[in-house]
Design an enzyme around this catalytic site. Structure first.
Site: not given
Length: 590
Positions: A442, A485
């Site tokens: 990611s 996040k």
């Protein structure tokens, strides 16, 4: 690109939380089994097929699911089945003789040794409970036959926990023999002691449903390679799809029925919608909601305490969410405190060359806490033999998937710049102040951007954090934990003070995962925080560098807006010319 232009490309606040399409409050008549179409189909086929005796059913929360399965199976069985089974007669022998056991067809339930019920569930069992036992009086030597579950359910359905069978795998061999031969034989459980007398066998036809999670099924199938040849397979879903308005209504009706069955207050329309938003955070998919009974019971019970028995509305669920976040927050707050006190350096303002804020999801063993945290990724380039050093990977602090993402970022850059051979520069990349294992791809979009910044000498804005996985063609793909996040970076920015420039870049393909906290949505609505969704590295470059990566047809470029690819190639050419020039004079002066 101006701040106004950046804000115009950001996601609208109304897209950051999903919404149910409900016009009226559901009545609450949908039972849990109605949300299990695959399991229902498997069970119906299994019960109707007289040639199959075993059904392996994948399920989580076995105790809860066993109740649901038993209720459904009961509804499918014929209550008017004729009496089947046998009756045993034990005649006491003479002093020199053994007891004598005879067998006959049962005429009523009262004299029936077997077939006393048509369905039962056993989550734990031993040999005696499953296969019965033989008791012998120590003085008179009289014997008594005690029926086990297989006898009681002759002609019926027995639901067993796979974990209990794995713990006593020797029971499986005998159970399998019964399912294959349709006959029960008596054996002594003592390896050196025979039965007290001969006991006749008898026909026993039984259907067995084994319930287990995927790990248990995987272990069991390794021990029994022919498992799926012997038995059918089905799945009890832990999630329910709500892609259509009809499915949303069905899920909402199930929730109302679940609340009613468990003596919780009913939910209001906005309460149902808030519960849906919280459920999406768990599944990370707006079209997929958890229907795990234990999880639902925990949420509804705690929300009921907050609402003090009143109908459960959005405010009650939000208070539950905030209370749970507070109770779990110690480790998260310690991690954020390190950043805010600059024990871990993460900039959220200004511009720096070759440095970018990536986003990570942190999970600590021994706690259910999951939270997002920004990670500073830095890159230094120098002209060399084309090696890109992944410092974390080289020091065994990063996994294989992280290494793969690093190599994809390198290959993507080389492909877009159309290098004919190896890269004419070397670079080192690292997650700064990372002291534990990292993995996943990611961060590959952030790594790509840090590499481009270092090569072009153009700084990256530190008020924007980036997450996303890229492929070799520059497309940006989905990542997990996007809600955590975003909220992690927002928490750091909010405690330092929002500047109305901060935000997060995410892949467009993760928009269906979004179900952000009310605090983040409120900040986006006020224009204090931004979330941008991108499809490829070209859109990302426009947002971060305010330049095109490659030349676009019909567009005029000057020194102020020259493409990133041109700047990289120009810098490489200048370095090569400088190196060759120095080499010539070094040879001339010899």
């Amino acid at each position: 690109m101006s701040l106004l232009a950046l804000s115009e490309h950001a996601l609208h606040w109304e897209t950051l939380q999903p919404t149910l399409e409900l016009a009226d409050l559901p009545t609450g008549n949908t039972h849990a089994i109605a949300l299990q179409p695959r399991a229902c189909s498997s069970i119906r086929s299994f019960l109707a097929n007289s040639h199959r005796s075993l059904l392996v059913l994948k399920a989580n929360e076995i105790a809860e699911m066993a109740k649901i399965v038993q209720t459904f199976v009961q509804s499918q069985l014929n209550e008017d089945n004729p009496v089947t089974g046998v009756k045993y007669t034990v005649e006491k022998g003479e002093k020199s003789d053994f007891p004598y056991v005879t067998i006959a067809k049962a005429e009523s339930l009262e004299d029936n040794f077997s077939a006393q019920q048509n369905i039962n569930t056993a989550l734990y069992f031993d040999h005696a409970k499953l296969f019965g036992s033989i008791r012998q009086h120590p003085i008179s030597k009289d014997i008594q036959l005690i029926p086990g579950l297989v006898h009681q359910l002759n002609g019926g359905v027995l639901i067993l926990s796979l974990s209990a069978l794995l713990a006593q795998f020797d029971l499986w061999e005998r159970l399998k023999n019964i399912l294959i031969t349709h006959q029960f034989d008596w054996y002594s459980t003592h390896p050196f002691k025979a039965l007290p007398c001969d006991i006749p066998s008898y026909p026993l036809k039984l259907k067995v449903i084994l319930l287990g999670n995927r790990d248990e099924l995987a272990t069991f199938s390794e021990l029994e390679p022919e498992l799926y040849l012997l038995g059918d397979y089905g799945e009890m879903d832990s999630y329910f799809l709500v892609e259509s308005p009809a499915q949303q209504i069905q899920w909402s009706d199930f929730i109302q029925n679940f609340a009613k069955e468990n003596h919780f207050p009913e939910l209001t329309l906005d309460g149902l919608n808030k519960l849906y938003q919280l459920a999406v955070r768990d599944s990370e998919d707006r079209t997929c909601i958890s229907i795990a009974p234990n999880s639902l019971r925990e949420i509804l019970s705690r929300t009921t305490l907050i609402s003090q028995g009143k109908p459960l509305n959005a405010m009650s669920f939000e208070q539950y969410f905030q209370q749970k976040q507070f109770e779990y927050s110690f480790l998260r707050e310690q991690a954020y405190s390190d950043i805010l006190n600059e024990q871990v350096y993460v900039a959220t303002d200004g511009e720096i060359i070759g440095q970018i804020n990536g986003l990570s999801v942190i999970e600590y063993p021994g706690t259910p806490l999951i939270f997002g945290e920004p990670s500073r990724i830095s890159c230094i380039v120098r002209f060399g033999d084309g090696e890109i050093v992944d410092i974390d990977r080289k020091n065994e602090l990063a996994g294989n998937i992280h290494g793969k993402g690093m190599m994809i970022a390198e290959a993507c850059l080389a492909g877009l710049l159309n290098f004919q051979s190896q890269l004419p520069f070397s670079a080192s990349l690292v997650f700064e102040q990372s002291y534990s294992d990292i993995d996943g791809d990611s961060a590959s979009l952030a790594i790509f951007c840090a590499l481009v910044s270092a090569l072009t000498d153009i700084p990256l804005p530190q008020h924007i954090a980036v997450t996303g996985a890229i492929d070799q063609f520059g497309l940006v793909h989905a990542v997990g934990g996007v809600n955590h996040k975003i909220e992690g970076f927002f928490a750091i920015c909010a405690q330092r003070g929002l500047t109305k420039k901060q935000g997060v870049i995410i892949p467009s393909s993760t928009c269906h995962q979004l179900s952000l906290s009310d605090e983040v949505v409120s900040a986006v609505k006020k224009g204090e925080f931004f979330i941008w969704a991108v499809d490829d590295i070209f859109q990302t470059a426009n947002l971060l560098f305010q330049r095109d990566f490659l030349e676009e047809e019909g567009k005029v470029y000057t020194a102020d807006n020259q493409t990133l690819s041109y700047l990289i190639n120009q810098r490489i050419e200048q370095k090569i010319e400088s190196t060759q020039h120095k080499g010539f004079w070094r040879w001339f002066n010899r």
